[in-house]
Design a protein around this motif. Structure first.
Motif, short mmCIF file in Angstrom:
data_model
loop_
_atom_site.label_atom_id
_atom_site.label_comp_id
_atom_site.label_asym_id
_atom_site.label_seq_id
_atom_site.Cartn_x
_atom_site.Cartn_y
_atom_site.Cartn_z
N VAL A 93 20.38 -12.76 -2.44
CA VAL A 93 21.64 -12.28 -1.88
C VAL A 93 22.37 -11.53 -2.98
CG1 VAL A 93 23.84 -12.88 -0.84
CG2 VAL A 93 21.79 -14.19 -0.25
N ASN A 94 22.44 -10.21 -2.84
CA ASN A 94 23.09 -9.38 -3.86
C ASN A 94 24.57 -9.17 -3.61
OD1 ASN A 94 20.11 -8.18 -3.29
ND2 ASN A 94 20.56 -8.18 -5.49
N SER A 95 24.99 -9.18 -2.35
CA SER A 95 26.40 -8.94 -2.01
C SER A 95 26.78 -9.79 -0.82
CB SER A 95 26.65 -7.47 -1.69
OG SER A 95 26.42 -6.65 -2.82
N ARG A 140 24.72 -15.92 -7.98
CA ARG A 140 24.44 -16.09 -9.41
C ARG A 140 22.96 -15.88 -9.70
NH1 ARG A 140 28.86 -20.88 -10.00
NH2 ARG A 140 30.32 -19.75 -11.37
N GLU A 141 22.10 -16.37 -8.83
CA GLU A 141 20.66 -16.14 -9.03
C GLU A 141 20.34 -14.66 -8.97
OE1 GLU A 141 18.18 -18.26 -9.87
OE2 GLU A 141 19.88 -19.64 -10.21
N ALA A 142 20.95 -13.94 -8.03
CA ALA A 142 20.71 -12.50 -7.93
C ALA A 142 21.23 -11.78 -9.16
CB ALA A 142 21.37 -11.94 -6.67
N ALA A 143 22.39 -12.20 -9.65
CA ALA A 143 22.96 -11.56 -10.84
C ALA A 143 22.08 -11.78 -12.06
CB ALA A 143 24.36 -12.08 -11.09
N ALA A 145 18.89 -11.96 -12.05
CA ALA A 145 17.71 -11.10 -11.90
C ALA A 145 18.06 -9.63 -11.97
CB ALA A 145 17.01 -11.42 -10.57
N ASP A 146 19.22 -9.25 -11.40
CA ASP A 146 19.52 -7.84 -11.19
C ASP A 146 20.64 -7.30 -12.06
OD1 ASP A 146 17.61 -8.06 -9.18
OD2 ASP A 146 19.11 -8.46 -7.64
N GLY A 147 21.36 -8.18 -12.75
CA GLY A 147 22.42 -7.73 -13.64
C GLY A 147 23.80 -7.72 -13.05
N VAL A 148 23.92 -7.81 -11.72
CA VAL A 148 25.22 -7.82 -11.07
C VAL A 148 25.07 -8.30 -9.64
CG1 VAL A 148 25.13 -5.44 -10.17
CG2 VAL A 148 27.36 -6.46 -10.72
N ALA A 149 26.12 -8.94 -9.11
CA ALA A 149 26.20 -9.30 -7.69
C ALA A 149 27.66 -9.19 -7.28
CB ALA A 149 25.66 -10.71 -7.44
N ASP A 150 27.90 -9.14 -5.98
CA ASP A 150 29.23 -8.77 -5.48
C ASP A 150 29.77 -9.75 -4.46
OD1 ASP A 150 28.91 -6.09 -6.74
OD2 ASP A 150 27.43 -5.83 -5.13
#
Length: 277
Positions: A93-95, A140-143, A145-150
């Motif tokens: 979940v990124n956003s 937090r898990e997405a952040a 892996a990807d550097g940011v989440a929203d």
């Protein structure tokens, strides 16, 4: 259970990080700003989980756009927990885009319906807290892996300027805005963006109709004579920009109104025109 999305013959170009399609959760997705946001992000290539109470509307949206529908009442803790479990089992979940909310009534403080005020607090404030608290570990898990989440929270200009007959909604949206501000401070130091979008007058099919007890004539009068009020797509465009901006860019607060509305209580009715002299 959510329905699987249809396979599109012409899928959009994916919004991705390191080749993986980004996924957004959009609440309030059965109509208005939530629906427009789900459509916009799908058009931009996101995977979208569309959340709302009305399963039939979500299923129609899924058939048209390829969102994944998930029927849930965000005032019910068990429904939010089920949403969390579904998301955890089905991908990152990124956003999270919290649009769900609403207004009921135009009573003055002295004559306000406590049940309406309780409903507004539940759907605007407590639902937002439930969603954020439940889905923050996934973000937090997405952040990582990807550097940011929203986390995007749609409030209202009613959170900042009170008006007669708006006390219950003013109070609920002010509390939701305070929640967003506190959350941003609490997450300081983490690669998590907390964005607040505060729209003024937005003409949608249901907001004023629901607020005014289903009186279509009264709802139409809210927008009568206003040249080009905002529409749901305008807000969806802002939300898309916020979550698609470079990772170091955070839109803390965006207040957006139509040109005809200079302030909460200053609204031009009739054609806009340049004054002479």
């Amino acid at each position: 259970m959510p329905l699987p999305p249809p396979v599109s013959e012409h899928p959009p170009a994916p919004a991705s990080v390191d080749g993986m399609t980004k996924r957004a959760v959009v609440t309030g997705a059965s109509s208005g700003i939530g629906e427009a946001t789900a459509r916009k992000l799908r058009a931009d290539g996101w995977d979208v989980v569309a959340v709302a109470r009305r399963a039939d509307r979500l299923e129609a949206l899924a058939a048209e756009t390829g969102v994944v529908p998930f029927a849930a009442d965000l005032t019910v803790a068990a429904d939010v927990a089920a949403l969390r479990d579904f998301l955890a089992a089905s991908g990152s979940v990124n956003s999270v885009i919290q649009v769900a909310g609403g207004a009921r009534g135009t009573d003055h403080v002295a004559t306000g319906d406590v049940d309406d005020w309780q409903w507004m607090y539940d759907v605007n404030v407590l639902s937002t807290q439930r969603v954020v608290a439940s889905l923050l570990p996934l973000l937090r898990e997405a952040a990582k892996a990807d550097g940011v989440a929203d986390i995007v929270i749609v409030t209202s200009t009613a959170a900042r300027v009170a008006y007669q007959g708006g006390g219950g909604y003013n109070a609920a949206k002010a509390a939701e805005s305070a929640l967003a501000q506190a959350l941003r401070l609490e997450l300081n130091g983490e690669p998590l963006r907390v964005v607040e979008i505060a729209p003024g007058m937005v003409q949608t099919e249901e907001f004023s109709l629901n607020r005014l007890g289903g009186d279509q004539g009264a709802a139409d009068k809210v927008y009568e004579g206003v040249e080009a009020p905002l529409v749901a797509d305008d807000i969806a465009d802002l939300i898309a920009y916020a979550v698609e901006a470079p990772g170091h860019v955070n839109l803390d607060l965006v207040i957006v109104r139509p040109v005809a509305q200079s302030a909460q209580h200053v609204l031009a009715r009739g054609p806009l025109h340049v004054r002479e002299g």
